[in-house]
Write a protein that holds these residues in place. Structure first.
Motif, PDB file in Angstrom:
ATOM      1  N   VAL A 242      37.199  51.408  20.763  1.00 18.10           N
ATOM      2  CA  VAL A 242      38.990  51.922  20.736  1.00 18.10           C
ATOM      3  C   VAL A 242      39.502  51.157  21.846  1.00 18.10           C
ATOM      4  O   VAL A 242      39.149  51.284  23.407  1.00 18.10           O
ATOM      5  N   GLY A 243      40.643  50.543  21.568  1.00 13.80           N
ATOM      6  CA  GLY A 243      41.129  49.654  22.429  1.00 13.80           C
ATOM      7  C   GLY A 243      41.971  50.649  22.908  1.00 13.80           C
ATOM      8  O   GLY A 243      42.962  51.200  22.169  1.00 13.80           O
ATOM      9  N   LEU A 244      41.848  50.102  24.702  1.00 10.87           N
ATOM     10  CA  LEU A 244      43.269  50.991  24.867  1.00 10.87           C
ATOM     11  C   LEU A 244      43.929  50.356  25.895  1.00 10.87           C
ATOM     12  O   LEU A 244      43.448  49.414  26.558  1.00 10.87           O
ATOM     13  N   THR A 245      44.972  50.940  26.703  1.00  9.97           N
ATOM     14  CA  THR A 245      46.064  49.950  27.622  1.00  9.97           C
ATOM     15  C   THR A 245      45.249  49.959  28.889  1.00  9.97           C
ATOM     16  O   THR A 245      44.652  51.232  28.655  1.00  9.97           O
TER      17      THR A 245
ATOM     18  N   ILE B 228      48.773  60.589  28.122  1.00 11.99           N
ATOM     19  CA  ILE B 228      47.758  61.373  26.999  1.00 11.99           C
ATOM     20  C   ILE B 228      48.210  61.909  25.402  1.00 11.99           C
ATOM     21  O   ILE B 228      47.150  61.955  25.076  1.00 11.99           O
ATOM     22  N   SER B 229      49.561  62.157  25.518  1.00 13.57           N
ATOM     23  CA  SER B 229      49.678  61.980  23.736  1.00 13.57           C
ATOM     24  C   SER B 229      49.133  60.837  23.169  1.00 13.57           C
ATOM     25  O   SER B 229      48.443  60.818  22.534  1.00 13.57           O
ATOM     26  N   ALA B 230      49.530  59.517  23.424  1.00 13.20           N
ATOM     27  CA  ALA B 230      48.576  58.135  23.195  1.00 13.20           C
ATOM     28  C   ALA B 230      47.054  58.298  23.557  1.00 13.20           C
ATOM     29  O   ALA B 230      46.915  57.380  22.105  1.00 13.20           O
ATOM     30  N   LEU B 231      46.735  58.384  24.580  1.00 16.30           N
ATOM     31  CA  LEU B 231      45.439  58.332  24.811  1.00 16.30           C
ATOM     32  C   LEU B 231      44.984  59.537  23.622  1.00 16.30           C
ATOM     33  O   LEU B 231      43.702  58.665  22.286  1.00 16.30           O
ATOM     34  N   ARG B 232      45.160  60.469  23.261  1.00 20.87           N
ATOM     35  CA  ARG B 232      45.261  61.078  22.180  1.00 20.87           C
ATOM     36  C   ARG B 232      45.011  60.375  20.646  1.00 20.87           C
ATOM     37  O   ARG B 232      43.601  60.685  20.124  1.00 20.87           O
ATOM     38  N   LYS B 233      45.669  59.883  20.039  1.00 14.97           N
ATOM     39  CA  LYS B 233      45.732  59.372  19.062  1.00 14.97           C
ATOM     40  C   LYS B 233      45.398  58.234  19.300  1.00 14.97           C
ATOM     41  O   LYS B 233      44.187  57.969  18.125  1.00 14.97           O
ATOM     42  N   ARG B 234      44.887  57.302  20.437  1.00  9.94           N
ATOM     43  CA  ARG B 234      44.399  56.016  19.917  1.00  9.94           C
ATOM     44  C   ARG B 234      42.471  56.877  19.894  1.00  9.94           C
ATOM     45  O   ARG B 234      41.882  55.871  19.133  1.00  9.94           O
ATOM     46  N   LEU B 235      41.748  57.781  20.605  1.00  4.84           N
ATOM     47  CA  LEU B 235      40.160  58.032  20.389  1.00  4.84           C
ATOM     48  C   LEU B 235      40.323  58.774  18.858  1.00  4.84           C
ATOM     49  O   LEU B 235      39.277  58.912  18.470  1.00  4.84           O
ATOM     50  N   GLY B 236      41.311  59.076  18.593  1.00  4.73           N
ATOM     51  CA  GLY B 236      40.951  59.980  16.729  1.00  4.73           C
ATOM     52  C   GLY B 236      40.718  61.426  16.842  1.00  4.73           C
ATOM     53  O   GLY B 236      40.492  61.551  18.028  1.00  4.73           O
ATOM     54  N   ASP B 237      40.335  61.399  15.807  1.00  7.03           N
ATOM     55  CA  ASP B 237      40.564  62.772  15.481  1.00  7.03           C
ATOM     56  C   ASP B 237      39.028  63.756  15.232  1.00  7.03           C
ATOM     57  O   ASP B 237      38.412  62.372  14.762  1.00  7.03           O
ATOM     58  N   PRO B 238      38.625  64.667  16.110  1.00  9.32           N
ATOM     59  CA  PRO B 238      39.502  65.695  16.032  1.00  9.32           C
ATOM     60  C   PRO B 238      39.235  65.325  17.524  1.00  9.32           C
ATOM     61  O   PRO B 238      38.686  64.621  18.556  1.00  9.32           O
ATOM     62  N   TRP B 239      40.900  65.978  18.219  1.00  7.32           N
ATOM     63  CA  TRP B 239      40.965  65.236  18.943  1.00  7.32           C
ATOM     64  C   TRP B 239      40.168  65.949  20.352  1.00  7.32           C
ATOM     65  O   TRP B 239      39.989  66.913  20.444  1.00  7.32           O
ATOM     66  N   LEU B 240      40.001  64.990  21.721  1.00  4.98           N
ATOM     67  CA  LEU B 240      39.198  64.978  22.774  1.00  4.98           C
ATOM     68  C   LEU B 240      39.315  65.893  23.805  1.00  4.98           C
ATOM     69  O   LEU B 240      38.792  66.571  25.002  1.00  4.98           O
ATOM     70  N   ILE B 241      40.584  65.079  24.030  1.00  5.15           N
ATOM     71  CA  ILE B 241      41.488  65.954  25.858  1.00  5.15           C
ATOM     72  C   ILE B 241      42.343  66.991  25.125  1.00  5.15           C
ATOM     73  O   ILE B 241      43.435  66.617  24.447  1.00  5.15           O
ATOM     74  N   HIS B 242      42.160  67.728  25.396  1.00  5.93           N
ATOM     75  CA  HIS B 242      42.713  68.939  24.692  1.00  5.93           C
ATOM     76  C   HIS B 242      43.975  69.388  26.735  1.00  5.93           C
ATOM     77  O   HIS B 242      43.502  69.534  27.613  1.00  5.93           O
ATOM     78  N   THR B 243      45.052  70.309  26.610  1.00  6.99           N
ATOM     79  CA  THR B 243      45.837  70.899  27.276  1.00  6.99           C
ATOM     80  C   THR B 243      44.699  72.200  27.954  1.00  6.99           C
ATOM     81  O   THR B 243      44.942  73.076  26.907  1.00  6.99           O
TER      82      THR B 243
END
Length: 236
Positions: free
Chosen positions: A148-151, A194-209
């Motif tokens: 997963v490529g991240l900034t 956080i929103s952008a990170l969720r999209k980069r990591l893909g579904d299902p989301w791993l970061i929860h509020t």
């Protein structure tokens, strides 16, 4: 302080042991990797002075075992391997400090005392949790084996969250640890990242509020699936 010296050169090992004892540092000596692991299994040490080129089980393998078993001791690699890539590899394996031969006894003593002042709750060199693998040395992230490529900022935020291992991290804490002192305390940068990170990591989301508290990694959550198409949502 109690120190384990894992060194296969008898003269050097004895000299280090005697020098540490003069500094009121208790020191045990072993000459190979298997003996080091046996000593670590039965005794509690503050620091392991570890030669990388031990016979049998190498010093590198001993370092891996210390990290994998979560032993509450620091690792100081004492070795002739002095090239930059060798030093980097040593830290990747879990070394807390690195001293090359030849060395001054006084320097070894002050480094050991510095390590002894650090808290024992250490972060592993590679973070693995909830199917994610983050390597801070190579700045690489994998989800279930997929790269997963991240900034840089996304990487920093994920590292803080993974260090908490499922615990809740507040937005304020993320701002303090992943941004510099010039960050606006009223910024929405954390929410956007956080929103952008969720999209980069893909579904299902791993970061929860966690409403009113912060964010956490792992486990089911109300945001574990993206909203249906056509639903207007902003970063949460």
């Amino acid at each position: 302080m109690r120190v384990l010296i894992a060194e296969d050169e008898p003269y050097l090992a004895d000299a280090v042991r005697d020098g540490l004892r003069l500094e009121a540092i208790a020191a045990d000596v072993v000459a190979d990797g298997e003996a080091a692991l046996e000593a670590l299994a039965v005794n509690s040490y503050d620091v392991v002075v570890l030669d990388r080129d031990l016979p049998g089980t190498s010093g590198d393998d001993v370092a891996r075992r210390i990290v994998a078993d979560g032993l509450p001791c620091r690792i100081l690699m004492l070795t002739a391997a002095d090239r930059l890539e060798q030093k980097v590899r040593g830290f990747e394996l879990g070394a807390d400090d690195y001293l090359t031969k030849p060395f001054a006894m006084r320097e070894l003593v002050v480094r050991l005392r510095a390590l002894g002042r650090r808290p024992v709750d250490a972060t592993p060199p590679v973070l693995e949790f909830a199917g994610l693998r983050l390597d801070p040395f190579r700045r690489e992230v994998y989800r279930d084996g997929r790269y997963v490529g991240l900034t840089r900022k996304q990487f920093a935020v994920l590292q803080v969250l993974l260090t908490a291992r499922g615990g809740v991290v507040s937005a304020e804490s993320l701002l303090e640890r992943a941004w510099d002192e010039n960050a606006d305390p009223f910024t929405n940068a954390v929410r956007i990242t956080i929103s952008a990170l969720r999209k980069r990591l893909g579904d299902p989301w791993l970061i929860h509020t966690v409403p009113g508290t912060g964010y956490r990694v792992g486990g089911p959550g109300p945001e574990s699936q993206p909203a249906p198409a056509g639903t207007a949502t902003g970063p949460r």
